[in-house]
Write a protein that holds these residues in place. Structure first.
Motif, short mmCIF file in Angstrom:
data_model
loop_
_atom_site.label_atom_id
_atom_site.label_comp_id
_atom_site.label_asym_id
_atom_site.label_seq_id
_atom_site.Cartn_x
_atom_site.Cartn_y
_atom_site.Cartn_z
N ALA A 260 0.82 -1.21 0.00
CA ALA A 260 0.00 0.00 0.00
C ALA A 260 0.85 1.26 0.00
CB ALA A 260 -0.92 0.00 1.22
N MET A 261 1.93 1.25 0.79
CA MET A 261 2.82 2.40 0.85
C MET A 261 3.47 2.66 -0.50
SD MET A 261 3.41 4.15 3.80
CE MET A 261 5.15 4.42 4.10
N ASN A 262 3.88 1.60 -1.16
CA ASN A 262 4.55 1.76 -2.45
C ASN A 262 3.60 2.20 -3.56
OD1 ASN A 262 7.30 1.21 -1.85
ND2 ASN A 262 6.86 -0.98 -1.72
N ALA A 263 2.32 1.96 -3.35
CA ALA A 263 1.32 2.35 -4.35
C ALA A 263 0.71 3.72 -4.06
CB ALA A 263 0.21 1.31 -4.42
N ALA A 264 0.93 4.27 -2.86
CA ALA A 264 0.23 5.48 -2.42
C ALA A 264 0.49 6.69 -3.31
CB ALA A 264 0.59 5.79 -0.97
N ASN A 265 1.74 6.88 -3.73
CA ASN A 265 2.04 8.05 -4.57
C ASN A 265 1.40 7.95 -5.95
OD1 ASN A 265 3.48 9.12 -2.48
ND2 ASN A 265 5.49 8.84 -3.41
N ARG A 266 1.43 6.74 -6.50
CA ARG A 266 0.77 6.53 -7.79
C ARG A 266 -0.74 6.80 -7.67
NH1 ARG A 266 1.85 1.56 -8.28
NH2 ARG A 266 -0.17 0.71 -7.64
N ASP A 267 -1.32 6.32 -6.58
CA ASP A 267 -2.75 6.53 -6.36
C ASP A 267 -3.06 8.02 -6.18
OD1 ASP A 267 -3.17 3.83 -6.55
OD2 ASP A 267 -3.26 3.49 -4.38
N PHE A 268 -2.15 8.74 -5.50
CA PHE A 268 -2.35 10.17 -5.32
C PHE A 268 -2.40 10.89 -6.66
CE2 PHE A 268 -0.37 14.36 -5.31
CZ PHE A 268 -1.16 15.05 -4.41
N ASN A 269 -1.48 10.56 -7.55
CA ASN A 269 -1.44 11.20 -8.86
C ASN A 269 -2.71 10.89 -9.66
OD1 ASN A 269 1.09 12.20 -8.19
ND2 ASN A 269 2.20 10.59 -9.27
N ARG A 270 -3.15 9.64 -9.57
CA ARG A 270 -4.38 9.25 -10.27
C ARG A 270 -5.58 10.00 -9.69
NH1 ARG A 270 -8.05 6.12 -8.50
NH2 ARG A 270 -6.70 5.14 -6.92
N MET A 271 -5.64 10.08 -8.35
CA MET A 271 -6.75 10.78 -7.70
C MET A 271 -6.77 12.27 -8.07
SD MET A 271 -7.04 9.35 -3.81
CE MET A 271 -7.78 7.75 -3.45
N THR A 272 -5.58 12.88 -8.15
CA THR A 272 -5.51 14.29 -8.51
C THR A 272 -6.07 14.52 -9.90
OG1 THR A 272 -3.57 14.61 -7.08
CG2 THR A 272 -3.96 16.26 -8.78
N ASP A 273 -5.74 13.63 -10.83
CA ASP A 273 -6.28 13.74 -12.19
C ASP A 273 -7.79 13.55 -12.18
OD1 ASP A 273 -3.72 14.16 -13.21
OD2 ASP A 273 -3.41 12.04 -13.69
N GLU A 274 -8.26 12.58 -11.42
CA GLU A 274 -9.70 12.32 -11.33
C GLU A 274 -10.44 13.52 -10.73
OE1 GLU A 274 -10.33 8.78 -9.09
OE2 GLU A 274 -9.65 7.43 -10.68
N LEU A 275 -9.87 14.09 -9.68
CA LEU A 275 -10.50 15.23 -9.04
C LEU A 275 -10.58 16.43 -9.97
CD1 LEU A 275 -9.11 15.22 -5.38
CD2 LEU A 275 -11.50 15.01 -6.09
N ARG A 276 -9.53 16.62 -10.76
CA ARG A 276 -9.54 17.73 -11.71
C ARG A 276 -10.70 17.57 -12.69
NH1 ARG A 276 -5.47 21.67 -12.44
NH2 ARG A 276 -6.51 23.38 -13.50
N ASP A 277 -10.88 16.35 -13.19
CA ASP A 277 -11.99 16.09 -14.11
C ASP A 277 -13.34 16.30 -13.43
OD1 ASP A 277 -10.20 15.47 -16.12
OD2 ASP A 277 -10.31 13.30 -15.80
#
Length: 329
Positions: A260-277
């Motif tokens: 989970a820790m190793n995936a957290a940054n990737r998930d953050f970037n994906r969430m940021t893109d989703e939130l922008r949309d």
């Protein structure tokens, strides 16, 4: 041994419209060492009993949470008290004052006691085995800066706190009224690497941000029609997605947590893109810093922290018309 948490005691604050006039002829007093020079300018008072339907989502980010505190104070001053809140890490701490309706509560604590070693420093490490002195906060500082426990406990307003289960590596949400809130907030904001996990009902927990940086999925899963997200990084910010070797070594006993820790940054970037949309589609309203945030997770310069607070306050003020329009539709 399970962490039982600490009692949250408080009394209502003063009239929110009161602003003292400076009629003194005495020389201006120098600010206390380590205390923000404009601490007396932080707004205070009690938010009105005007509730707005929806859910406010609060990102973590350590001391970058001063931005969030500024946003929340501006919302309360302008009678935008959203019924439900979900917070991660510093966002969980920020949510306490908002749900309790106490303007300036969180900012005054952070900007006055940042250099109190029992709150942040050696005393905190000795007493709480972590960088933040939660026992000092919930037993000592809360006497100096009381929180209205009756309003905080009001069942008509929900507060969910995101924590990371170290065994499963998943984010769990603990709600006030269904958990020991102090213990849940402590777990949500307990920084990895430098802090001992918080054990609740036999399960070790760490910072909710280890698994979810921005907890808007909880608001979506709960079916809220109106969701306001407060970010602590500007829209353009993205995290490095490389594997962190330290987490692999330190937490090898918890492989799901490591994943989970190793995936957290990737998930953050994906969430940021989703939130922008979602923001552009007006399905979610997001408040993000209007300029690059140059405050570190463990920032010690209280003047920089104070400036970040006012950035959040003024960003929220600038967007009040848009926020009201979004929430009203």
């Amino acid at each position: 041994m399970d962490n039982e948490g600490y009692a949250i005691n408080a009394e209502p604050l003063a009239d929110p419209n009161y602003r003292p006039e400076d009629t003194s002829t005495e020389p201006e007093k120098k600010p206390d060492k380590g205390v923000y020079s404009r601490i007396e300018d932080i707004p205070s008072g009690v938010a009105k009993d005007i509730i707005t339907e929806g859910c406010i989502v609060l990102e973590g980010g350590g001391w970058r949470g001063l931005y969030t505190l500024g946003v929340l104070d501006a919302l309360m001053v302008n009678d935008i008290n959203i019924r439900n809140a979900v917070g991660i890490s510093a966002g969980a701490l920020s949510a306490l004052g908002y749900i309790a309706g106490q303007i300036g509560w969180g900012a005054r604590i952070d900007l006055r006691y940042r250099h109190d070693s029992d709150y942040v420093g050696v005393g905190a490490m000795r007493r709480d085995h972590g960088v933040t002195g939660f026992s000092h906060l919930f037993s000592d500082l809360i006497d100096k800066e009381p929180i209205n426990k009756h309003r905080l406990a009001d069942p008509s307003r929900r507060l969910a706190v995101g924590v990371t289960n170290m065994i499963t590596g998943r984010t769990e949400y603990m709600e006030k009224g269904r958990c020991n809130l102090s213990a849940a907030v402590r777990a949500s904001a307990t920084v990895p690497y430098v802090s001992r996990p918080v054990v609740i009902n036999g399960i070790p927990y760490l910072d909710g941000g280890c698994s979810t940086k921005i907890p808007y999925p909880w608001a979506v899963s709960e079916g809220f029609d109106k969701i306001v997200v407060v970010k602590t990084r500007e829209w353009e910010y993205r995290r490095k997605e490389d594997e962190r070797h330290l987490v692999n070594r330190m937490y090898k006993k918890y492989p799901e947590f490591v994943e989970a820790m190793n995936a957290a940054n990737r998930d953050f970037n994906r969430m940021t893109d989703e939130l922008r949309d979602l923001h552009e589609q007006k399905k979610v309203f997001t408040i993000a810093p209007s300029e690059p945030v140059k405050v570190s997770r463990f920032e010690s310069n209280v003047e920089k922290l104070g400036a970040l607070y006012w950035l959040g306050y003024h960003d929220a003020e600038a967007g009040l018309s848009d926020i009201r329009n979004y929430l009203a539709k």
